[in-house]
Design a protein around this motif. Structure first.
Motif, PDB file in Angstrom:
ATOM      1  N   ALA A 309      -5.699  13.554  -7.789  1.00 33.68           N
ATOM      2  CA  ALA A 309      -5.688  14.345  -6.553  1.00 33.68           C
ATOM      3  C   ALA A 309      -4.544  13.852  -5.693  1.00 33.68           C
ATOM      4  CB  ALA A 309      -7.009  14.211  -5.805  1.00 33.68           C
ATOM      5  N   LEU A 310      -3.842  14.772  -5.061  1.00 35.96           N
ATOM      6  CA  LEU A 310      -2.759  14.440  -4.140  1.00 35.96           C
ATOM      7  C   LEU A 310      -3.211  14.802  -2.733  1.00 35.96           C
ATOM      8  CD1 LEU A 310       0.313  15.776  -6.155  1.00 35.96           C
ATOM      9  CD2 LEU A 310      -0.641  13.473  -6.113  1.00 35.96           C
ATOM     10  N   VAL A 311      -3.291  13.784  -1.890  1.00 36.08           N
ATOM     11  CA  VAL A 311      -3.768  13.968  -0.515  1.00 36.08           C
ATOM     12  C   VAL A 311      -2.578  13.836   0.428  1.00 36.08           C
ATOM     13  CG1 VAL A 311      -5.331  13.123   1.269  1.00 36.08           C
ATOM     14  CG2 VAL A 311      -6.000  12.983  -1.147  1.00 36.08           C
ATOM     15  N   THR A 312      -2.248  14.903   1.131  1.00 32.58           N
ATOM     16  CA  THR A 312      -1.118  14.905   2.056  1.00 32.58           C
ATOM     17  C   THR A 312      -1.633  15.006   3.477  1.00 32.58           C
ATOM     18  OG1 THR A 312       0.144  16.110   0.364  1.00 32.58           O
ATOM     19  CG2 THR A 312       1.119  15.947   2.554  1.00 32.58           C
ATOM     20  N   LEU A 313      -1.142  14.122   4.333  1.00 33.48           N
ATOM     21  CA  LEU A 313      -1.561  14.077   5.733  1.00 33.48           C
ATOM     22  C   LEU A 313      -0.349  14.245   6.648  1.00 33.48           C
ATOM     23  CD1 LEU A 313      -3.940  10.954   5.594  1.00 33.48           C
ATOM     24  CD2 LEU A 313      -4.566  13.367   5.290  1.00 33.48           C
ATOM     25  N   ALA A 314      -0.514  15.014   7.703  1.00 33.13           N
ATOM     26  CA  ALA A 314       0.496  15.126   8.756  1.00 33.13           C
ATOM     27  C   ALA A 314       0.024  14.278   9.922  1.00 33.13           C
ATOM     28  CB  ALA A 314       0.670  16.582   9.181  1.00 33.13           C
ATOM     29  N   VAL A 315       0.772  13.210  10.226  1.00 33.66           N
ATOM     30  CA  VAL A 315       0.342  12.201  11.200  1.00 33.66           C
ATOM     31  C   VAL A 315       1.367  12.126  12.336  1.00 33.66           C
ATOM     32  CG1 VAL A 315      -0.229   9.771  11.531  1.00 33.66           C
ATOM     33  CG2 VAL A 315      -0.800  10.899   9.372  1.00 33.66           C
ATOM     34  N   PRO A 316       0.934  12.206  13.586  1.00 36.90           N
ATOM     35  CA  PRO A 316       1.894  12.175  14.704  1.00 36.90           C
ATOM     36  C   PRO A 316       2.430  10.770  14.972  1.00 36.90           C
ATOM     37  CG  PRO A 316      -0.356  12.370  15.525  1.00 36.90           C
ATOM     38  CD  PRO A 316      -0.441  12.465  14.033  1.00 36.90           C
ATOM     39  N   GLN A 317       3.724  10.646  14.894  1.00 33.08           N
ATOM     40  CA  GLN A 317       4.474   9.448  15.294  1.00 33.08           C
ATOM     41  C   GLN A 317       3.854   8.132  14.810  1.00 33.08           C
ATOM     42  OE1 GLN A 317       4.787  10.148  19.579  1.00 33.08           O
ATOM     43  NE2 GLN A 317       6.793  11.063  19.246  1.00 33.08           N
ATOM     44  N   PRO A 318       3.685   7.985  13.508  1.00 34.23           N
ATOM     45  CA  PRO A 318       3.150   6.721  12.999  1.00 34.23           C
ATOM     46  C   PRO A 318       4.232   5.644  12.979  1.00 34.23           C
ATOM     47  CG  PRO A 318       3.710   8.141  11.178  1.00 34.23           C
ATOM     48  CD  PRO A 318       3.976   8.938  12.433  1.00 34.23           C
ATOM     49  N   ARG A 319       3.810   4.403  12.914  1.00 32.03           N
ATOM     50  CA  ARG A 319       4.756   3.285  12.781  1.00 32.03           C
ATOM     51  C   ARG A 319       4.848   2.951  11.296  1.00 32.03           C
ATOM     52  NH1 ARG A 319       2.289  -1.022  16.838  1.00 32.03           N
ATOM     53  NH2 ARG A 319       4.025  -2.277  16.013  1.00 32.03           N
ATOM     54  N   LEU A 320       5.920   3.441  10.671  1.00 28.21           N
ATOM     55  CA  LEU A 320       6.084   3.282   9.230  1.00 28.21           C
ATOM     56  C   LEU A 320       7.256   2.359   8.925  1.00 28.21           C
ATOM     57  CD1 LEU A 320       5.714   7.000   8.046  1.00 28.21           C
ATOM     58  CD2 LEU A 320       3.960   5.222   8.029  1.00 28.21           C
ATOM     59  N   PRO A 321       7.166   1.567   7.864  1.00 28.35           N
ATOM     60  CA  PRO A 321       8.322   0.778   7.435  1.00 28.35           C
ATOM     61  C   PRO A 321       9.387   1.695   6.846  1.00 28.35           C
ATOM     62  CG  PRO A 321       6.548   0.582   5.848  1.00 28.35           C
ATOM     63  CD  PRO A 321       5.991   1.366   6.998  1.00 28.35           C
ATOM     64  N   GLU A 322      10.610   1.221   6.787  1.00 29.19           N
ATOM     65  CA  GLU A 322      11.706   2.025   6.232  1.00 29.19           C
ATOM     66  C   GLU A 322      11.644   1.934   4.709  1.00 29.19           C
ATOM     67  OE1 GLU A 322      15.027   4.634   7.038  1.00 29.19           O
ATOM     68  OE2 GLU A 322      13.278   3.918   8.162  1.00 29.19           O
ATOM     69  N   ARG A 373     -15.486  13.231  -5.112  1.00 30.21           N
ATOM     70  CA  ARG A 373     -15.750  13.215  -3.671  1.00 30.21           C
ATOM     71  C   ARG A 373     -15.252  14.501  -3.008  1.00 30.21           C
ATOM     72  NH1 ARG A 373     -13.886   7.157  -1.680  1.00 30.21           N
ATOM     73  NH2 ARG A 373     -14.674   5.971  -3.474  1.00 30.21           N
ATOM     74  N   PRO A 374     -15.878  14.920  -1.932  1.00 30.20           N
ATOM     75  CA  PRO A 374     -15.389  16.092  -1.175  1.00 30.20           C
ATOM     76  C   PRO A 374     -13.987  15.825  -0.617  1.00 30.20           C
ATOM     77  CG  PRO A 374     -17.628  15.514  -0.515  1.00 30.20           C
ATOM     78  CD  PRO A 374     -17.139  14.391  -1.374  1.00 30.20           C
ATOM     79  N   ASP A 375     -13.273  16.888  -0.310  1.00 31.00           N
ATOM     80  CA  ASP A 375     -11.920  16.761   0.231  1.00 31.00           C
ATOM     81  C   ASP A 375     -11.883  15.884   1.475  1.00 31.00           C
ATOM     82  OD1 ASP A 375     -11.131  18.424  -1.783  1.00 31.00           O
ATOM     83  OD2 ASP A 375     -10.490  20.082  -0.491  1.00 31.00           O
ATOM     84  N   ALA A 376     -12.819  16.104   2.384  1.00 35.67           N
ATOM     85  CA  ALA A 376     -12.816  15.353   3.638  1.00 35.67           C
ATOM     86  C   ALA A 376     -13.011  13.861   3.386  1.00 35.67           C
ATOM     87  CB  ALA A 376     -13.904  15.883   4.566  1.00 35.67           C
ATOM     88  N   ASP A 377     -13.833  13.521   2.409  1.00 36.54           N
ATOM     89  CA  ASP A 377     -14.075  12.117   2.071  1.00 36.54           C
ATOM     90  C   ASP A 377     -12.814  11.494   1.477  1.00 36.54           C
ATOM     91  OD1 ASP A 377     -15.129   9.677   1.454  1.00 36.54           O
ATOM     92  OD2 ASP A 377     -16.553  10.386  -0.026  1.00 36.54           O
ATOM     93  N   LEU A 378     -12.156  12.225   0.562  1.00 37.09           N
ATOM     94  CA  LEU A 378     -10.906  11.709  -0.019  1.00 37.09           C
ATOM     95  C   LEU A 378      -9.854  11.494   1.062  1.00 37.09           C
ATOM     96  CD1 LEU A 378     -10.293  13.650  -3.369  1.00 37.09           C
ATOM     97  CD2 LEU A 378     -10.809  11.231  -3.078  1.00 37.09           C
ATOM     98  N   ALA A 379      -9.704  12.469   1.942  1.00 36.55           N
ATOM     99  CA  ALA A 379      -8.690  12.362   2.999  1.00 36.55           C
ATOM    100  C   ALA A 379      -8.990  11.189   3.933  1.00 36.55           C
ATOM    101  CB  ALA A 379      -8.616  13.668   3.789  1.00 36.55           C
TER     102      ALA A 379
END
Length: 469
Positions: A309-322, A373-379
């Motif tokens: 399963a591929l779970v893609t999330l759109a997250v506002p302004q996260p602090r991510l490493p380069e 698992r349901p989608d919401a649980d996986l996410a």
């Protein structure tokens, strides 16, 4: 008067579509090509969707720019043929990491799918066995033999190199385990070198030297607008009639070719053609081959698959490493096996509002129960595990998508290449106008699938009497 050739392509994934394009280019101009796709969507594992108002891949993300010889890959050649070359873009961040002891460590350089060519460079993530990779005076692998990647690497470098480097690298591609995967099929360049070299370090270095690339040359590419544009362009260029939601349930030999039984049992459509490209996964292919070629069907049907399963999330302004993303060894105990920071890795996806697209791959071979698992649980699990790995809580997603790929990734056991070669030889001898194509036989990745489809088309053209062009 010669009547037009009629060719059926069963399977509308990229292998089938590449076959259709090559048929259009190489067969007589009046050839009638029909693509039958059981689902409503073409492209197979190429699936571009939309998330938070922009295109995003829900399947394959990119393609290799070069083939093992260093020449342009079959995917790039097809893209150029379709007039899409100006859409090719490359990662703006190429460095990825491994999750080790719960934290991120950069993937060491100088490895070949995780197998080290310099043991000193991998000590930041794994401790190779001391003095195990000795020269025994003979090649590592016997001529024409095949072994599992894990068995070879464990015997030379020890368990940590397999579990912390090789297994996560192969798991990211195949969702499988190094101990179960064929060296010849998953790492053919290393297999060739191992039949000559006496040490594994020497074999890795020889394999790397055999496929040199210019310094700074990009390894991967994708298309602006998504890989769905490749699918659309291939359909147009092929000039094929496309039948979606059209399950081919039976193949029957006739005096002049093949009869396809298409559609529902109660009201089937019977279609006569001269030749068939069978570009579907091994198990449905085996069912279709059971009538005309039962021995071939038995061999083809042995191939196993992993689901992901591929779970893609759109997250506002996260602090991510380069980083472009990370891979997770199974020993870390996470559900995630790999993650990609889309909007960090691909500059053309970055947004002025700082919204980030993150994708995690979930599921390893043998662990399909987790995918129930349901989608919401996986996410939610993915969000929690990403936060833990990054060491800081991610903001709540504003959008998300779960794409399930059941039976998506072939598991190539040692000896796979020989079994496929034998099956194809038997099929060619009995039914030269029925040809297999796709990832189930030749390996994963867009270039491999494109080349597989093109080779199948060329075999059909030869079997029907050669090109009229």
């Amino acid at each position: 008067m010669r009547r037009p050739w009629r060719v059926a392509v069963v399977g509308g994934g990229i292998a089938g579509l590449a076959a259709a394009v090559r048929l259009r280019d190489g067969a007589p101009a009046d050839t009638e090509i029909t693509v039958y796709e059981q689902s409503g969507a073409l492209g197979g594992k190429l699936r571009t969707g939309e998330l938070a108002g922009q295109p995003v891949e829900f399947g394959a993300e990119s393609f290799l720019m070069r083939d093992p010889t260093g020449a342009q890959s079959a995917a790039v050649a097809l893209i150029r043929r379709l007039g899409l070359a100006e859409r090719i873009v490359h990662p703006t961040v190429g460095q990825a990491a491994l999750v080790i002891d719960g934290g991120l460590r950069p993937i060491p350089g100088g490895t070949l799918v995780g197998v080290p060519g310099d043991l000193d460079r991998v000590t930041t993530v794994a401790r190779p066995l001391a003095d195990a990779d000795t020269d025994g005076g003979r090649p590592l692998v016997e001529p024409d033999a095949d072994v599992s990647v894990g068995a070879l690497v464990r015997s030379r470098f020890g368990d940590e190199v397999v579990e912390r480097l090789v297994d996560p690298m192969l798991g990211g591609v195949y969702a499988g385990r190094a101990d179960d995967l064929s060296l010849v099929t998953t790492m053919p360049a290393l297999a060739r070198a191992a039949r000559v070299e006496h040490t594994l370090v020497g074999a890795v270095r020889a394999a790397q030297a055999a496929a040199p690339r210019a310094p700074g040359a990009p390894v991967f590419g994708t298309l602006v607008g998504g890989l769905g544009t490749l699918v659309e362009a291939a359909v147009t260029a092929s000039g094929a009639t496309v039948r979606r939601d059209a399950a081919v349930r039976e193949l029957t030999p006739t005096d002049t070719g093949w009869r396809l039984t298409v559609g529902p049992t109660r009201d089937p459509d019977l279609v006569d053609v001269d030749a068939v490209v069978l570009a579907v996964p091994a198990r449905p292919a085996a069912r279709l081959l059971a009538g005309p070629a039962p021995a071939v069907a038995a061999g083809v049907g042995e191939l196993d698959y992993a689901s992901v399963a591929l779970v893609t999330l759109a997250v506002p302004q996260p602090r991510l490493p380069e980083l472009s993303g990370f891979l997770v060894p199974s020993t870390e105990g996470l559900l995630i096996k790999a993650a990609t920071f889309f909007t960090t890795k691909w500059g053309h996806l970055r947004r002025p509002d700082g919204l980030a697209l993150l994708r995690a791959s979930v599921g390893r071979y043998g662990e399909e129960a987790h995918l129930q698992r349901p989608d919401a649980d996986l996410a939610a699990t993915v969000h929690r595990e990403l936060s833990a790995v990054l060491g800081t809580p991610l903001p709540a997603p504003v959008d998300g998508h779960v794409q399930r790929w059941g039976g998506a990734l072939p598991q190539y056991a040692p000896g796979h290449a020989d079994r496929v070669a034998a099956a194809r030889a038997a099929l060619r001898a009995a039914h030269p106008t029925l040809v297999l194509a796709g990832a189930g036989y030749d390996g994963v990745g867009i270039p491999v699938c494109v080349r597989s489809g093109e080779t199948a088309a060329e075999e059909i053209i030869t079997a029907l009497g050669g090109s009229a062009r």
